[in-house]
Each structure stands twice: as structure tokens, then as C-alpha cells.
Motif scaffolding. Structure first.
Motif, short mmCIF file in Angstrom:
data_model
loop_
_atom_site.label_atom_id
_atom_site.label_comp_id
_atom_site.label_asym_id
_atom_site.label_seq_id
_atom_site.Cartn_x
_atom_site.Cartn_y
_atom_site.Cartn_z
N PRO A 1 5.85 53.55 12.00
CA PRO A 1 4.65 53.17 13.29
C PRO A 1 4.78 53.61 14.71
N SER A 2 5.99 54.92 14.82
CA SER A 2 6.10 55.20 16.59
C SER A 2 4.28 55.42 17.22
N ARG A 3 4.73 55.23 18.49
CA ARG A 3 2.92 55.16 19.30
C ARG A 3 2.77 56.73 19.39
N LYS A 4 3.87 57.20 19.90
CA LYS A 4 3.85 58.88 20.13
C LYS A 4 2.28 60.06 19.04
N ASN A 5 2.45 60.24 18.01
CA ASN A 5 1.68 60.24 17.92
C ASN A 5 0.17 59.56 16.93
N TYR A 6 -0.12 58.46 17.64
CA TYR A 6 -1.34 57.77 17.77
C TYR A 6 -2.29 58.57 18.79
N ARG A 7 -1.11 58.28 20.14
CA ARG A 7 -1.97 59.31 20.93
C ARG A 7 -2.08 60.42 20.96
N LYS A 8 -1.33 60.80 20.52
CA LYS A 8 -1.42 62.35 20.44
C LYS A 8 -2.77 62.34 19.45
N ALA A 9 -3.11 62.34 18.77
CA ALA A 9 -4.10 62.13 17.72
C ALA A 9 -5.29 62.00 18.77
N MET A 10 -5.25 60.53 19.53
CA MET A 10 -6.20 60.87 20.16
C MET A 10 -7.22 62.36 21.47
N GLU A 11 -5.35 62.20 21.68
CA GLU A 11 -5.43 63.45 22.90
C GLU A 11 -6.17 64.89 21.45
N LEU A 12 -6.01 64.97 20.76
CA LEU A 12 -7.13 65.77 20.10
C LEU A 12 -8.69 65.41 20.03
N MET A 13 -7.97 64.83 19.84
CA MET A 13 -9.69 63.81 19.79
C MET A 13 -10.60 64.20 20.33
N HIS A 14 -9.79 64.10 21.96
CA HIS A 14 -10.43 63.04 23.29
C HIS A 14 -11.22 61.98 23.30
N THR A 15 -10.30 61.54 22.46
CA THR A 15 -10.85 59.79 22.91
C THR A 15 -9.41 59.09 23.47
N ASP A 16 -10.33 57.55 23.53
CA ASP A 16 -8.77 56.75 24.09
C ASP A 16 -9.45 55.43 23.62
N LEU A 17 -8.18 54.39 23.99
CA LEU A 17 -7.84 53.22 23.35
C LEU A 17 -9.38 52.61 23.41
N SER A 18 -10.47 53.00 23.97
CA SER A 18 -11.44 52.30 23.82
C SER A 18 -12.49 52.26 22.69
N ASN A 19 -12.26 53.58 22.46
CA ASN A 19 -13.30 54.08 21.08
C ASN A 19 -12.90 54.61 20.15
N THR A 20 -11.44 54.70 20.02
CA THR A 20 -11.13 55.22 18.82
C THR A 20 -10.29 53.53 17.62
N MET A 21 -10.54 54.35 16.35
CA MET A 21 -10.17 52.80 15.48
C MET A 21 -9.25 53.59 14.21
N PHE A 22 -8.02 52.93 14.07
CA PHE A 22 -7.40 53.49 13.27
C PHE A 22 -7.00 52.47 11.89
N ILE A 23 -7.16 53.30 10.17
CA ILE A 23 -7.49 52.70 9.04
C ILE A 23 -6.20 53.45 8.48
N GLY A 24 -5.71 52.20 7.65
CA GLY A 24 -4.74 52.81 6.75
C GLY A 24 -4.85 51.05 5.76
N ASP A 25 -3.05 51.78 5.27
CA ASP A 25 -3.14 50.72 3.40
C ASP A 25 -1.73 49.95 3.93
N GLN A 26 -0.64 50.27 4.97
CA GLN A 26 0.21 49.10 5.26
C GLN A 26 0.44 48.66 6.52
N LEU A 27 1.16 47.76 6.34
CA LEU A 27 0.94 46.62 7.71
C LEU A 27 1.90 46.85 8.13
N PHE A 28 3.25 47.65 7.94
CA PHE A 28 4.69 47.68 9.30
C PHE A 28 4.55 49.79 9.30
#
Length: 169
Positions: free
Chosen positions: A92-119
Motif C-alpha cells: 500500500p505504499s502511496r508512491k506508485n498510486y501517485r506515479k500512476a496518476m502522473e502517467l495518466m495525467h490525472t489527479d486525486l479529484s478524478n481518479t478511482m482505484f479498483i481492487g480486491d484486497q483491503l490491506f
């Protein structure tokens, strides 16, 4: 006590999410886990996954796969969907969630994450400040370390459901 791990939404399947509605609400970037979120663990992209990503691209979404798996696994899945990807993401490190937004040219206001694990998936998205949807695992076959986490997830999700029913969340 467990609120840190509560998802924003909990769905039966990635394939039941109304992505058209998410787009209307202003979301433009989607970050996905792969195994047990889009396909059973270790499987290549199937026809359903290929059709989903084709539809998402038609809608105008930018997508990124964010996986703790190694490059070979992520490339195997991505060869048929052709989106951005980050392997060995250390969720759950934040680093690559942020990198993903950079790649997509999006930000926290318009990005959604979908996954199957809570932790890993949901907790990482929440730590980043990102909207998220937890989906139920596609297939029961999982690696032992994930099986052990599922027992703890059941406890957290019990309280999540209890708090939703009582209107606390």
C-alpha cells in the motif's frame, strides 16, 4: 477502529461497476489491480477484460494497472489490453498510486482505484486520498499470504457492513 480500511464502495465484481456513470461524475483515470480483480490469479486477459478496457478507452478513460507482481506477469496481462502499468508497486505504499496518476495525467479529484484486497489495494488508495472500490475476488485460488489476509479482511468487512446498515458511514 477499522475505518482506515473501509472502502468507499464494495461491489460483487469489477464487471458490475457502472463506468459510464463514473465518467459522467468526472472521473478520467482508473487504476486497477489485476489478479482476482480483473481475472483469476495468474491468468492472461480474457475476452471480458479485453472488452472492458476497449469500452473504457471509448469512453475516454485513461487506465493504469498497479500490481505488486513482477514485470513478466503484468506484461502478460497488459499485452492484450494495452494500458499504462506499474509492476512491483509495493502497495500500500502511496508512491506508485501517485506515479500512476502522473502517467495518466490525472489527479486525486478524478481518479478511482479498483481492487480486491483491503490491506494492500484499498488501504493504499485511502492513504493516498484516492476514491476506491473494493470488489470481491473473482476466484478462490490465491497465494497463501493472501489467504491469511482474507481472514482479517472478513473481520473488517463485518464492521464495515454493520456501520453501513446503522448509517454511521
Amino acid at each position: 477502529m477499522f475505518e482506515t480500511f473501509y472502502p468507499d464502495a464494495w461491489m460483487d465484481s469489477t464487471y458490475q461497476i457502472d463506468f459510464d456513470e463514473l465518467y459522467k461524475k468526472g472521473y478520467r483515470g482508473l487504476i486497477f489491480d489485476i489478479d482476482n480483480t480483473l481475472v483469476p490469479h495468474g491468468e492472461p486477459a480474457d475476452e471480458r477484460a479485453k472488452a472492458l478496457f476497449a469500452h473504457l478507452k471509448e469512453l475516454g478513460f485513461s487506465c493504469c494497472l498497479l500490481s505488486n507482481n513482477q514485470l513478466e506477469r503484468v506484461q502478460m496481462f497488459n499485452k492484450d489490453v494495452q494500458v499504462y502499468f506499474i509492476e512491483d508497486a509495493h502497495k500500500p505504499s502511496r508512491k506508485n498510486y501517485r506515479k500512476a496518476m502522473e502517467l495518466m495525467h490525472t489527479d486525486l479529484s478524478n481518479t478511482m482505484f479498483i481492487g480486491d484486497q483491503l490491506f494492500t489495494d484499498v488501504y493504499g488508495a485511502k492513504r493516498t486520498g484516492m476514491a476506491n472500490i473494493l470488489v470481491k475476488p473473482i476466484h478462490p485460488k490465491e497465494e497463501i499470504q493472501i489467504v491469511l489476509k482474507r481472514y482479517l479482511e472478513k473481520i473488517v468487512l463485518h464492521f464495515y457492513q454493520k456501520n453501513r446498515k446503522s448509517g454511521r458511514i
